[in-house]
Design a protein around this motif. Structure first.
Motif, PDB file in Angstrom:
ATOM      1  N   VAL A 139       0.915  -1.342  -0.035  1.00 37.78           N
ATOM      2  CA  VAL A 139      -0.075  -0.113   0.068  1.00 37.78           C
ATOM      3  C   VAL A 139       0.804   1.364  -0.141  1.00 37.78           C
ATOM      4  CG1 VAL A 139      -1.626   1.189   1.242  1.00 37.78           C
ATOM      5  CG2 VAL A 139      -1.794  -1.281   1.454  1.00 37.78           C
ATOM      6  N   GLU A 140       2.016   1.271   0.873  1.00 35.03           N
ATOM      7  CA  GLU A 140       2.912   2.251   0.815  1.00 35.03           C
ATOM      8  C   GLU A 140       3.449   2.674  -0.449  1.00 35.03           C
ATOM      9  OE1 GLU A 140       6.596   3.809   3.276  1.00 35.03           O
ATOM     10  OE2 GLU A 140       5.452   2.395   4.290  1.00 35.03           O
ATOM     11  N   GLN A 141       3.869   1.471  -1.163  1.00 26.76           N
ATOM     12  CA  GLN A 141       4.378   1.765  -2.372  1.00 26.76           C
ATOM     13  C   GLN A 141       3.675   2.437  -3.453  1.00 26.76           C
ATOM     14  OE1 GLN A 141       7.656   1.360  -3.304  1.00 26.76           O
ATOM     15  NE2 GLN A 141       7.141   1.705  -5.530  1.00 26.76           N
ATOM     16  N   TRP A 142       2.149   1.933  -3.505  1.00 22.38           N
ATOM     17  CA  TRP A 142       1.251   2.366  -4.214  1.00 22.38           C
ATOM     18  C   TRP A 142       0.869   3.907  -3.897  1.00 22.38           C
ATOM     19  CZ3 TRP A 142      -3.612   3.993  -2.696  1.00 22.38           C
ATOM     20  CH2 TRP A 142      -4.415   4.656  -3.599  1.00 22.38           C
ATOM     21  N   MET A 143       1.013   4.330  -2.643  1.00 17.92           N
ATOM     22  CA  MET A 143       0.859   5.698  -2.292  1.00 17.92           C
ATOM     23  C   MET A 143       2.127   6.591  -2.770  1.00 17.92           C
ATOM     24  SD  MET A 143      -0.547   4.897   1.684  1.00 17.92           S
ATOM     25  CE  MET A 143      -0.078   6.499   2.280  1.00 17.92           C
ATOM     26  N   ARG A 144       3.267   6.066  -2.752  1.00 19.48           N
ATOM     27  CA  ARG A 144       4.709   6.817  -3.202  1.00 19.48           C
ATOM     28  C   ARG A 144       4.421   7.143  -4.800  1.00 19.48           C
ATOM     29  NH1 ARG A 144       8.054   7.969   0.752  1.00 19.48           N
ATOM     30  NH2 ARG A 144       8.100   6.567   2.575  1.00 19.48           N
ATOM     31  N   GLU A 145       3.845   5.922  -5.473  1.00 21.46           N
ATOM     32  CA  GLU A 145       3.711   5.973  -6.977  1.00 21.46           C
ATOM     33  C   GLU A 145       2.585   7.044  -7.267  1.00 21.46           C
ATOM     34  OE1 GLU A 145       3.220   1.907  -8.284  1.00 21.46           O
ATOM     35  OE2 GLU A 145       5.351   1.447  -7.908  1.00 21.46           O
ATOM     36  N   THR A 146       1.715   7.048  -6.483  1.00 15.42           N
ATOM     37  CA  THR A 146       0.502   7.850  -6.761  1.00 15.42           C
ATOM     38  C   THR A 146       0.936   9.529  -6.550  1.00 15.42           C
ATOM     39  OG1 THR A 146      -1.109   6.235  -6.064  1.00 15.42           O
ATOM     40  CG2 THR A 146      -1.795   8.634  -5.933  1.00 15.42           C
ATOM     41  N   GLU A 147       1.727   9.463  -5.398  1.00 10.83           N
ATOM     42  CA  GLU A 147       2.334  10.869  -5.133  1.00 10.83           C
ATOM     43  C   GLU A 147       3.276  11.358  -6.391  1.00 10.83           C
ATOM     44  OE1 GLU A 147       2.887  14.290  -2.272  1.00 10.83           O
ATOM     45  OE2 GLU A 147       1.372  12.432  -2.470  1.00 10.83           O
ATOM     46  N   LEU A 148       4.120  10.468  -6.739  1.00 10.59           N
ATOM     47  CA  LEU A 148       5.022  10.792  -7.843  1.00 10.59           C
ATOM     48  C   LEU A 148       4.214  11.039  -9.203  1.00 10.59           C
ATOM     49  CD1 LEU A 148       7.768   8.254  -7.542  1.00 10.59           C
ATOM     50  CD2 LEU A 148       8.071  10.714  -6.987  1.00 10.59           C
ATOM     51  N   GLN A 149       3.199  10.467  -9.329  1.00 12.39           N
ATOM     52  CA  GLN A 149       2.356  11.015 -10.526  1.00 12.39           C
ATOM     53  C   GLN A 149       1.598  12.206 -10.444  1.00 12.39           C
ATOM     54  OE1 GLN A 149       1.974   9.398 -13.464  1.00 12.39           O
ATOM     55  NE2 GLN A 149       0.053  10.350 -14.167  1.00 12.39           N
ATOM     56  N   ALA A 150       1.166  12.493  -9.106  1.00 15.05           N
ATOM     57  CA  ALA A 150       0.502  13.653  -8.758  1.00 15.05           C
ATOM     58  C   ALA A 150       1.489  14.964  -8.856  1.00 15.05           C
ATOM     59  CB  ALA A 150      -0.172  13.858  -7.426  1.00 15.05           C
ATOM     60  N   ALA A 212      -8.528  15.915   2.768  1.00 17.08           N
ATOM     61  CA  ALA A 212      -7.219  15.525   2.406  1.00 17.08           C
ATOM     62  C   ALA A 212      -7.263  14.267   1.679  1.00 17.08           C
ATOM     63  CB  ALA A 212      -6.366  15.177   3.954  1.00 17.08           C
ATOM     64  N   ALA A 213      -8.186  13.422   1.809  1.00 17.17           N
ATOM     65  CA  ALA A 213      -7.968  12.158   1.322  1.00 17.17           C
ATOM     66  C   ALA A 213      -8.167  12.182  -0.203  1.00 17.17           C
ATOM     67  CB  ALA A 213      -8.825  11.033   1.758  1.00 17.17           C
ATOM     68  N   LEU A 214      -9.358  13.259  -0.592  1.00 18.76           N
ATOM     69  CA  LEU A 214      -9.662  13.464  -1.792  1.00 18.76           C
ATOM     70  C   LEU A 214      -8.664  13.706  -2.856  1.00 18.76           C
ATOM     71  CD1 LEU A 214     -12.230  13.680  -3.816  1.00 18.76           C
ATOM     72  CD2 LEU A 214     -12.140  15.964  -3.268  1.00 18.76           C
ATOM     73  N   HIS A 215      -7.772  14.590  -2.108  1.00 23.03           N
ATOM     74  CA  HIS A 215      -6.536  14.954  -3.116  1.00 23.03           C
ATOM     75  C   HIS A 215      -5.389  13.690  -3.531  1.00 23.03           C
ATOM     76  CE1 HIS A 215      -8.001  18.880  -1.603  1.00 23.03           C
ATOM     77  NE2 HIS A 215      -7.006  19.430  -2.479  1.00 23.03           N
ATOM     78  N   MET A 216      -5.498  12.897  -2.776  1.00 17.29           N
ATOM     79  CA  MET A 216      -4.815  11.500  -3.320  1.00 17.29           C
ATOM     80  C   MET A 216      -3.390  11.878  -3.301  1.00 17.29           C
ATOM     81  SD  MET A 216      -6.991   8.975  -3.813  1.00 17.29           S
ATOM     82  CE  MET A 216      -5.896   7.900  -5.084  1.00 17.29           C
ATOM     83  N   GLN A 217      -2.901  12.735  -2.538  1.00 19.55           N
ATOM     84  CA  GLN A 217      -1.372  12.906  -2.008  1.00 19.55           C
ATOM     85  C   GLN A 217      -1.094  12.726  -0.868  1.00 19.55           C
ATOM     86  OE1 GLN A 217      -1.841  17.108  -4.410  1.00 19.55           O
ATOM     87  NE2 GLN A 217       0.131  16.623  -5.096  1.00 19.55           N
TER      88      GLN A 217
END
Length: 308
Positions: A139-150, A212-217
């Motif tokens: 989940v953390e890896q997915w979160m980091r990839e989502t952050e990089l995409q954002a 905060a959650a809606l921003h997906m960062q």
């Protein structure tokens, strides 16, 4: 008569109805946006998907920004007015748009946003070091990839060469989100959760969490919760949605303007890192917290002057 017909519904029923309105308005506006994109830009987003692929070389930023404006309007601006129409006899009263804010409240709220920047950067620093338990590593890896995409999307959106580009970004990134997000989150959702929990503080916190959650960062989660709670209390203390709207506008507008002047070479790149790093970010963050607390205490006291 439809106006105010759902006022007797429970907060949970109003929440479910609000969700349906948001989803329905979103899809309707996206369809309309697709038609308008074809008429204005001669781009069929269903067959020319590369034009809205932010990672592709053929991305059309004009179309993407246009779509962003339509998406934000359909999801944040239109639904609150529809919801307010069905659950209250006076739309402007339900959305806290009927009451003018004091000039002193607007000034204090705006200054608070500026002064809070080192504190926000401190929270971002803390957030960046948070780690999930080992069993949630995926989940953390997915979160980091989502952050990089954002981050990629944000950087491309903030590429501005002319004052016209600056104006467009101020409309899309500052004005529309400030107005729309405050209408939906503070004007509708915060009210519903405050009624649902029978506690205004829980209403503010839950709404800030969802905001905060809606921003997906996810690695900017703590700063956004803090900002969401600040906007929530600004509404409660002033009884006017115009105050958090203007505070939100100041926050987003500063980010856009700073990025523009950095791109033009008129500001140093590290100007966004207000508060420094290492020990400095803690010292500046604590000073910022004290100053923001003082300003908000003054704004809290303005409630009495407003009711006179």
């Amino acid at each position: 008569m439809l106006k105010g017909s759902l006022s007797h519904y429970s907060p949970l029923s109003q929440l479910m109805m609000s969700l349906l309105v948001v989803v329905g308005s979103f899809f309707l506006c996206m369809f309309v946006g697709s038609v308008l994109a074809y008429l204005i830009f001669d781009v069929n987003i269903f067959t020319e998907t590369e034009s809205i692929d932010i990672n592709g070389d053929a991305v059309n930023l004009s179309v993407l920004k246009f779509y962003q404006a339509i998406y934000s309007t359909g999801m944040f601006i239109i639904p609150p007015f529809i919801i307010a129409f069905f659950v209250h006899n006076k739309v402007s009263t339900y959305l806290f748009l009927n009451k003018k804010a004091l000039l002193s409240q607007i000034i204090l709220a705006s200054i608070s946003i500026v002064v809070a920047l080192p504190l926000i950067n401190l929270l971002a620093e803390i957030n960046s070091h948070l780690q999930l338990p080992e069993f949630l590593s995926g989940v953390e890896q997915w979160m980091r990839e989502t952050e990089l995409q954002a981050e990629k999307v944000t950087k491309k959106f903030l590429l501005m060469e002319t004052p016209y580009d600056l104006l467009i970004n101020l409309i899309i990134i500052a004005i529309i989100p400030a107005f729309g997000e405050e209408l939906l989150f503070r004007g509708v959702i915060q009210r519903i959760f405050s009624n649902l929990t029978k506690n205004v503080h829980w209403g503010i916190f839950i709404t800030a969490f969802l905001f905060a959650a809606l921003h997906m960062q996810f690695f900017g989660f703590l700063p956004r919760i803090a900002m969401g709670m600040l906007f929530g209390y600004l509404l409660i203390w002033t009884k006017s949605l115009w105050v958090p709207i203007l505070a939100h506008l100041v926050n987003n507008g500063m980010a856009v303007c700073v990025s523009y002047f950095i791109n033009k070479g008129q500001l140093p790149e590290d100007v966004e890192k207000i508060g420094g790093s290492g020990t400095g970010v803690w010292i500046s963050g604590i000073i910022s917290l004290i100053l923001v607390g003082t300003l908000l205490f003054s704004l809290y006291g303005s409630r009495e002057r407003q009711s006179e």
